[in-house]
Design an enzyme around this catalytic site. Structure first.
Site, PDB file in Angstrom:
ATOM      1  N   GLU A  21      -8.639  -4.856   0.614  1.00  0.00           N
ATOM      2  CA  GLU A  21      -7.747  -3.679   0.528  1.00  0.00           C
ATOM      3  C   GLU A  21      -7.264  -3.580  -0.908  1.00  0.00           C
ATOM      4  OE1 GLU A  21      -6.694  -1.911   3.232  1.00  0.00           O
ATOM      5  OE2 GLU A  21      -7.682  -3.184   4.724  1.00  0.00           O
ATOM      6  N   CYS A  77       1.022  -0.139  -2.412  1.00  0.00           N
ATOM      7  CA  CYS A  77      -0.248   0.560  -2.649  1.00  0.00           C
ATOM      8  C   CYS A  77      -0.211   1.939  -1.997  1.00  0.00           C
ATOM      9  CB  CYS A  77      -1.427  -0.267  -2.169  1.00  0.00           C
ATOM     10  SG  CYS A  77      -1.203  -0.914  -0.533  1.00  0.00           S
TER      11      CYS A  77
END
Ligand code: FDA
Length: 964
Positions: A724, A758
């Site tokens: 990720e 993020c």
């Protein structure tokens, strides 16, 4: 106190009073239900068609924001085009996009609004005062406003109230009466920061109350959502302390739909009695019922209101009686439009022989005009609540009133639209026996802590003290089978205060990593063979241990990475969710399952763990992400080596302790604090590591993918990388967006945890027509938040993680000044790694500020000419993680659903804070490998499938296939 026996004694008079009021009231309909008029016909249809009702309210909600005639026409058709409307609105629909449409629709909605809301003009106020005097009735005014997001807006709210005061003092012989909303007095009315919020509200109110005392005014504090109740009450009592003067009447609204309402009524009575002063109590049922129920369900919190309307009605009567029992210190205002509730109040007052001026009935303007006339003609004192404001400011109020008028169990609907028999309308409320809530099965997210409860806040403060008192020790490196000395030491410090050392961690080197991998290889066989039920049980036990230490873990996050209380608690809750969710998912994948049938064969499939897993985690969700990756690997049967980020090693060590305590064997879960460049890299390249779960930056993620793809000597399996990475997430603000929401949600999406998520918003693409308003409101809103150490709950925003991060972000801010225009820069304390938040305008899609991930409190606002262009700009990125759209035009929302291809698209809400299971999280392109954490497919990445096919044909004998 008025118990059931007293109530029963009253029934005869209630029936008599009710009949008399009803008879008078039925002579006229309230205008909304007057079927002869256009509004009546539309309202009548909306009552019988839930979808039309919803479409109508959605359209009205959007209207004040719409600029051009074309926009009005577009929205009108989008929401109502599917309905065969008669009357004016039907004719208007047939006008297509003719400019006359906008005018006609606006005028029509304005007429509806004016039933409930008067214009902020002296002439309109004079008119309403004259009209009420004829009833006779007095008024209490409310300067309605949009959500207050900035201090300037709070100041304007106060100013409007002061102007109202002066106007009323001039225009009326009565002392002015005003209702105020405390949440509108400061941009940050936050129950977590009780004393600060109370102080801010009082500072602004000071002036206003001084004038109220001079004018002998009647000032009632409105009650708002449950979450704010404690804070509103505290502030109200503080007002009473600071303005003890006789002659003015302070009052508070209390809501009967809250099961704990009696406690608050008693507290007010007690206060009034001990201080020997008269306090007004406006008894209402409560205006936020639908929101309270929906929010509690969303948050998985106990519902703070009754669920049975008869309970609300019954408690309303009990509280009425209670208030009437103290006429010397309480001035009750019985506020509502329910024939039964009002008849009960009149009967109860008469039974006690209360003087006419000892209490009053209050009603909302436009809600039940015929009943208000009837009440006034019974000789009861009546006061009408008159909201003052333009349509934009008053839209939320208007929608609440329309909903209340047309809700299924609304007394107004039952009286005027459904014409229920009088005996029904006057029946005593009989709550149904309490239902015990059926326990929901399946996965449920752990509810977040409700910090509006002072006990929760106190427990958290205590946890912070407890954690701090135990900090400062050295965490010894402990890799079984090696006595090799630590490769170095890492000093953990508080990012909010550079001088505060939280602890020292002995760091592993490459030799430790080799030993840890060897231990894990040795443990793999036996962990793989442990029954799934047992692995699942261990994860659930770890979740329970984590839950039991919830405040302490969150408090450590506050100190180690600089999260605020709410964000830290959410991170712990998410970690618990992962443990439980993957446990549940693994249960579903356990065992052998037949594949598609094939005659004469038995084909079975099972899931197998992949081998030693290196878990390389970031610091920004220090518990949740590490736990998520580790628990998925463990429950699937893989031994793990936890390689946490250097900035969050103390919290990672806590997780390691919890997993061992829950029953994971030490060789199956090893803690390996080390530098990414050496230890992390070594694990990735190690021939015996079969699985790497990584969350972090794009650069590191891509390097891991590349290195893991290179086969090294001794390697016997292809490595699986679960990866990720970052994002450059955009929020589109459409021309018709609800700016209150767009500003508030963008503020938290972009600046929450200082933009170090993020999922954070780092680009806003605003349509030209709203660009300037949005940018200036966002800057003003952000400016209301001081930055400081997050352990103090008054600070929502704190430091960034490290000095290195601070310098990197500052370089981007310098770059932004050359690429665009610095629209806003905040202020921050000097100590600690603080970066003053920055908002840039004039950024173009090609600019580095619009393309590179910054991971800090820096937001670029871009401008688009059309929604389609905004969408193209949003998609013009190497990343595709999260995205957001604020729009109220259904076709734009549909377009975004189809084309805005990011892992997580959020519509009309903040773009951070994904919930395990409800919002599986993760992106594609340069943001990740496209399988989302907390979703149905995540766990399978930690497994491989094995199939066994057995020929079952024996000399022509075909045994039945399983299941037949
Ligand atoms: P009715 O008898 O139809 O009651 C409707 C109410 O019942 C709902 O609003 C809800 O409270 C409750 N209810 C509905 N469904 C329910 C269910 N399934 N289970 C349990 N309860 C249910 N409100 C507020 O919150 N803060 C305030 O400060 C004020 N101020 C105010 C001032 C004045 C002068 C008036 C007249 C009203 C308010 N209100 C308010 C709004 C008030 O709460 C709202 O108008 C009333 O709830 C409507 O109640 P009635 O008795 O008129 O109608």
């Amino acid at each position: 106190m008025g118990g059931p026996s007293v109530l029963h004694g009253l029934e005869g008079s209630i029936a008599e009073i009710g009949r008399s009021l009803h008879e008078r009231a039925l002579r006229a309909n309230p205008s909304l239900f007057d079927a002869r008029g256009l509004r009546g016909r539309l309202a009548a249809r909306a009552l019988s068609d839930e979808r039309l009702r919803s479409a109508l309210f959605h359209f009205i909600d959007t209207l004040p924001q719409l600029g051009s005639a074309a926009e009005v026409a577009g929205h009108f058709r989008a929401y109502l085009g599917a309905y065969e409307l008669g009357g004016l609105w039907g004719r208007v629909l047939r006008l297509g996009s003719h400019p006359a449409l906008a005018g006609a629709v606006r005028a029509s909605v304005k007429r509806v609004a004016r039933e409930f809301l008067i214009e902020p003009q002296p002439s309109a106020i004079r008119r309403v005062l004259r009209r009420l005097a004829r009833l006779p009735a007095t008024a209490t005014f409310d300067a309605v406003g949009e959500a207050v997001l900035t201090d300037q807006e709070a100041e304007r709210y106060l100013q409007r109230n002061l102007e109202l005061f002066e106007l009323l003092a001039r225009e009326s012989s009565e002392p002015p009466a005003i209702s105020v909303k405390l949440s509108a007095l400061t941009a940050r009315f936050d129950p977590l920061d009780r004393s600060g919020s109370c102080r801010r509200a009082l500072a602004r109110l000071n002036w206003f109350l001084t004038r109220a005392v001079e004018l002998k005014a009647n000032v009632t504090v409105d009650m708002e959502q449950h979450e704010l109740k404690g804070l509103i009450l505290d502030t109200f009592f503080e007002v009473l302390e600071q303005f003890p003067h006789a002659g003015w009447l302070p009052g508070i609204a209390l809501q009967a739909y809250a099961p704990d309402a009696l406690v608050h009524v008693e507290r007010v009575i007690e206060f009034a009695r001990t201080r020997r002063r008269r306090i007004g109590v406006r008894l209402v049922k409560g205006a936020y019922w639908d929101t309270e129920v929906a929010l509690a369900e969303q948050r998985n919190w106990p519902v703070p209101v009754f669920l049975d309307k008869a309970q609300t009605d019954q408690q309303y009567e009990l509280l009425t009686a209670r208030l009437f029992d103290h006429p010397d210190v309480i001035y009750p205002a019985i506020a509502g439009h329910n024939l039964r509730s009002l008849s009960h109040a009149i009967a109860a007052a008469r039974m006690r022989g209360l003087r006419r001026d000892a209490w009053e009935v209050q009603m909302l303007l436009g809600m039940a005009d015929p009943l208000s006339k009837a009440v006034a003609s019974e000789g009861i004192q009546l006061r009408v609540y008159v909201p003052v404001g333009d349509l934009l400011a008053g839209i939320a109020y208007l929608i609440r009133r329309l909903m209340e008028n047309t809700a299924n169990n609304s007394i107004l609907r039952q009286t005027y639209a459904e014409r229920r028999p009088l005996t029904d309308l006057l029946a005593a409320p009989h709550p149904a026996p309490m239902q015990t809530e059926a326990r929901a099965t399946g996965f449920r997210n752990l509810p977040l802590i409700d910090f509006s409860d002072p006990k929760s806040a106190a427990a958290f403060r205590h946890a912070l003290d407890a954690v701090r008192s135990r900090l400062g020790s050295t965490l010894r490196l402990n890799v079984d089978g090696t006595t090799e000395r630590a490769a170095g030491h890492h000093v953990c410090t508080n990012p909010a205060s550079r001088d505060e050392t939280l602890g020292v961690v002995e760091m592993a080197g490459v030799a430790h990593a080799d030993r840890a991998v060897a231990n894990a290889v040795g443990a793999f066989e036996s962990w793989r063979e442990v029954a799934v039920e047992r692995r699942v049980e261990v994860c659930r036990r770890a979740a329970d241990l984590m839950l039991a230490r919830r405040e302490r873990l969150a408090a450590l996050e506050v100190l180690e990475v600089g999260k605020n209380w709410r964000e830290a608690d959410a991170d712990v809750a998410e970690a618990v969710d992962y443990l439980r969710f993957y446990a549940q998912q693994m249960e579903a994948l356990d065992g052998w399952r037949p594949t598609a049938g094939f005659p004469g064969e038995r084909n079975d499939l099972t899931y197998e763990p992949r081998g030693v897993a290196a878990i390389i985690a970031p610091w920004n969700f220090p518990l949740a992400i590490l736990t998520g990756m580790a628990s998925a690997a463990l429950v699937a049967g893989n031994p793990v080596i936890l390689k946490p980020a250097e900035q969050a090693m103390l919290i990672a060590a806590e997780l390691h302790g919890i997993l061992l305590e829950a029953g994971v064997p030490p060789a199956v879960c090893q803690f390996l604090p080390g530098e990414g460049e050496t230890v992390g890299r070594h694990l990735v390249e190690h021939p015996d590591v079969g699985l790497i779960a990584f969350t972090g930056s794009r650069e590191v993620g891509l390097a891991i993918l590349e290195r893991a793809g290179r086969v090294v000597s001794g390697q016997r399996q292809v490595k699986r990388v679960v990866c990720e990475m970052g994002g450059k997430n955009a929020i589109i603000v459409d021309a018709d967006a609800d700016l209150d929401e767009a500003v508030l949600h963008t503020l938290h999406s972009a600046f929450g945890f200082q933009g170090q998520k993020c999922s954070a918003a780092s680009r806003v693409i605003a349509l030209e027509s709203v660009h300037d308003r949005f940018a200036s409101r966002l800057a003003d809103a952000l400016d209301c938040y001081p930055y400081g150490p997050p352990e103090d709950p008054q600070y929502v925003f704190g430091p960034v993680i490290s000095e290195q991060a601070r310098e990197r972000i500052e370089r981007y801010i310098e770059l932004g000044k050359s690429e665009g225009k610095l629209h806003y820069r905040g202020r921050v304390p000097q100590s600690g790694h603080y970066v003053a938040p920055a908002i840039f305008t004039g950024i173009l899609p090609r600019h580095r500020l619009a393309r590179e991930e910054i991971f800090g409190p820096v937001l670029s606002i871009l401008c688009a000419e059309s929604f389609a262009q905004a969408l193209d700009m949003a998609l013009d990125s190497e990343f595709a993680l999260t995205g957001g759209v604020f729009s109220r035009l259904p076709e734009h929302i549909d377009l975004a659903r189809r084309r805005f291809r990011v892992g997580n698209l959020y519509i009309n809400r903040r773009i951070t804070g994904a919930l395990v299971s409800a919002q599986p999280f993760g992106g594609i392109a340069m943001s990740g490998t496209g399988v989302q954490a907390g979703g149905p497919d995540y766990l399978k990445q930690f497994l491989w499938t094995r199939v066994v096919s057995e020929n079952t044909l024996r000399h022509g004998f075909v045994p039945p296939s399983p299941g037949t």
